[in-house]
Design an enzyme around this catalytic site. Structure first.
Site, PDB file in Angstrom:
ATOM      1  N   HIS A 237      -1.851   8.445  39.881  1.00 48.04           N
ATOM      2  CA  HIS A 237      -3.006   9.128  40.462  1.00 48.04           C
ATOM      3  C   HIS A 237      -3.838   8.797  39.529  1.00 48.04           C
ATOM      4  CE1 HIS A 237      -5.900  10.922  42.802  1.00 48.04           C
ATOM      5  NE2 HIS A 237      -5.853  12.175  41.973  1.00 48.04           N
TER       6      HIS A 237
ATOM      7  N   ASP B  95       0.332   6.259  44.778  1.00 42.75           N
ATOM      8  CA  ASP B  95      -0.495   7.550  44.359  1.00 42.75           C
ATOM      9  C   ASP B  95       0.638   8.503  44.876  1.00 42.75           C
ATOM     10  OD1 ASP B  95      -1.781   9.689  44.253  1.00 42.75           O
ATOM     11  OD2 ASP B  95      -3.593   8.475  44.293  1.00 42.75           O
TER      12      ASP B  95
ATOM     13  N   SER C 165     -10.737  10.136  41.870  1.00 43.31           N
ATOM     14  CA  SER C 165      -9.871  11.535  42.823  1.00 43.31           C
ATOM     15  C   SER C 165     -11.084  11.997  43.610  1.00 43.31           C
ATOM     16  CB  SER C 165      -9.091  12.460  41.998  1.00 43.31           C
ATOM     17  OG  SER C 165      -8.256  13.388  43.450  1.00 43.31           O
TER      18      SER C 165
END
Length: 352
Positions: A302, A275, A149
């Protein structure tokens, strides 16, 4: 750009199920058990981020073995060294023969007290400086890095800056990295609100902790902390950075468009098409060099990519395989260089 061979069972094909289970307490506990099962010795370290900045991290190594290299792992926003994906990836890398350093960004984990100023996403210089310090402390070569991320965004920027910093980085892997921060904000605002609420809640708690630790320096009130994500980020930009505007701030840590085209370090990127936090369109617009590869999976949520009811992860295995390949290539290149140097030295000697 290529596809991914990740295929979850039917019940794991919801992006929300993937995303929520990936950060669940059950998976964090499973990650802790996997890490403990390696038998690695883990020690805490404060590393130099430059200009007086101190960052906290955890170094793990299986004693009695010669490490194949050093893996630097970077977590996502409001994650930490103890996030489930960090533990699971560390366990995989340790089993593959590497030593691992899990780095906390400023104000993440239990590190709010180490620095007076507040974390923001443009603090790449201190992460690069810390990586150089870590490489100097632990001499295992090659060094490789991975991030998830926002940590994936930092890992990609670390790869961009490594040559100029004198950091010998053999390869980088990024899972669901933030590519275009401005689009990411819009994506969260237009998507399921639970993700925006989650980040608002955890960020507010982090800022309260910072205020409690440095009350004379951070005097913002509770009304400020109740601002929404966009407004709170704008407050951060105006009061704690020199960027001036939210657009300038987002542009400061964007890696969108052509920005990765100058990469000298080999890079692998794994992204899921579903995502719910990071928008996919920015990935299609990336200009990547030949030694960078983008893999897009149909599923994964995600930073999820879960495989089964045990919550085993595809992404952690993917990171280990990709980083291992980069490390192997770096070792082979070093061996070829040494052989060529030895041959040259041997042929250049005068006859006896």
């Amino acid at each position: 750009m290529g596809g991914s061979d990740y295929t979850p069972p039917l019940w794991l094909r919801s992006p929300h199920v993937q995303t929520i289970l990936a950060s669940s307490p059950w998976r964090r506990r499973r990650g802790a058990r996997a890490l403990a099962a390696t038998g690695a010795v883990t020690t805490e370290h404060l590393v130099d981020g430059g200009d007086g900045v101190r960052l906290h991290g955890l170094h793990s190594v299986v004693r009695g073995t010669e490490p194949r290299g050093l893996a630097l792992l970077l977590h996502g926003w409001e994650g930490s060294t103890e996030s489930s994906y960090m533990r699971q990836t560390a366990a995989h890398m340790l089993r593959a023969g590497y030593e691992v350093f899990r780095l906390n960004f400023r104000d993440h984990g239990d590190s709010h007290h180490l620095n007076q100023a507040i974390f923001h996403s443009n603090r790449i210089d201190e992460v690069v400086h810390a990586a150089v310090d870590i490489a100097a402390r632990f001499a295992s070569r090659p060094m490789i890095a991975a991030g998830y991320s926002l940590g994936g965004n930092f890992a990609l920027r670390l790869a961009l800056r490594a040559p100029a910093a004198g950091l010998q980085l053999a390869g980088v892997a990024a899972v669901c990295p933030v590519i275009d921060p401005a689009r990411t904000m819009l994506h969260m605002e237009r998507g399921h609100r639970m993700y925006l609420r989650h980040f608002e809640r955890t960020w507010r708690a982090s800022l309260r902790r910072k205020r409690d630790l440095f009350p004379d320096h951070h005097v913002f009130d509770d009304a400020t902390l109740q601002l929404g994500m966009r407004e709170l980020t704008d407050w951060l930009v105006q009061t704690h950075t020199d960027f001036g505007t939210l657009d300038n701030y987002f542009d400061g840590y964007s890696v969108a468009g052509e920005r990765l085209s100058s990469l000298q370090v080999p890079v692998d990127i794994l992204m899921s098409a579903d995502d719910p936090v990071i928008p996919l369109d920015a990935f299609h617009a990336l200009a990547l060099p030949a030694h960078a590869r983008l893999e897009i999976s149909r599923w994964g949520g995600h930073c999820g990519f879960l495989l089964d009811r045990h919550l085993d992860g595809f992404a952690e295995r993917w990171v280990t395989e990709r980083l291992g390949a980069h490390a192997d290539a770096a070792r082979e290149a070093t061996a070829r260089t040494r052989l060529a140097t030895a041959v040259h030295a041997g042929t250049s000697q005068p006859p006896l």
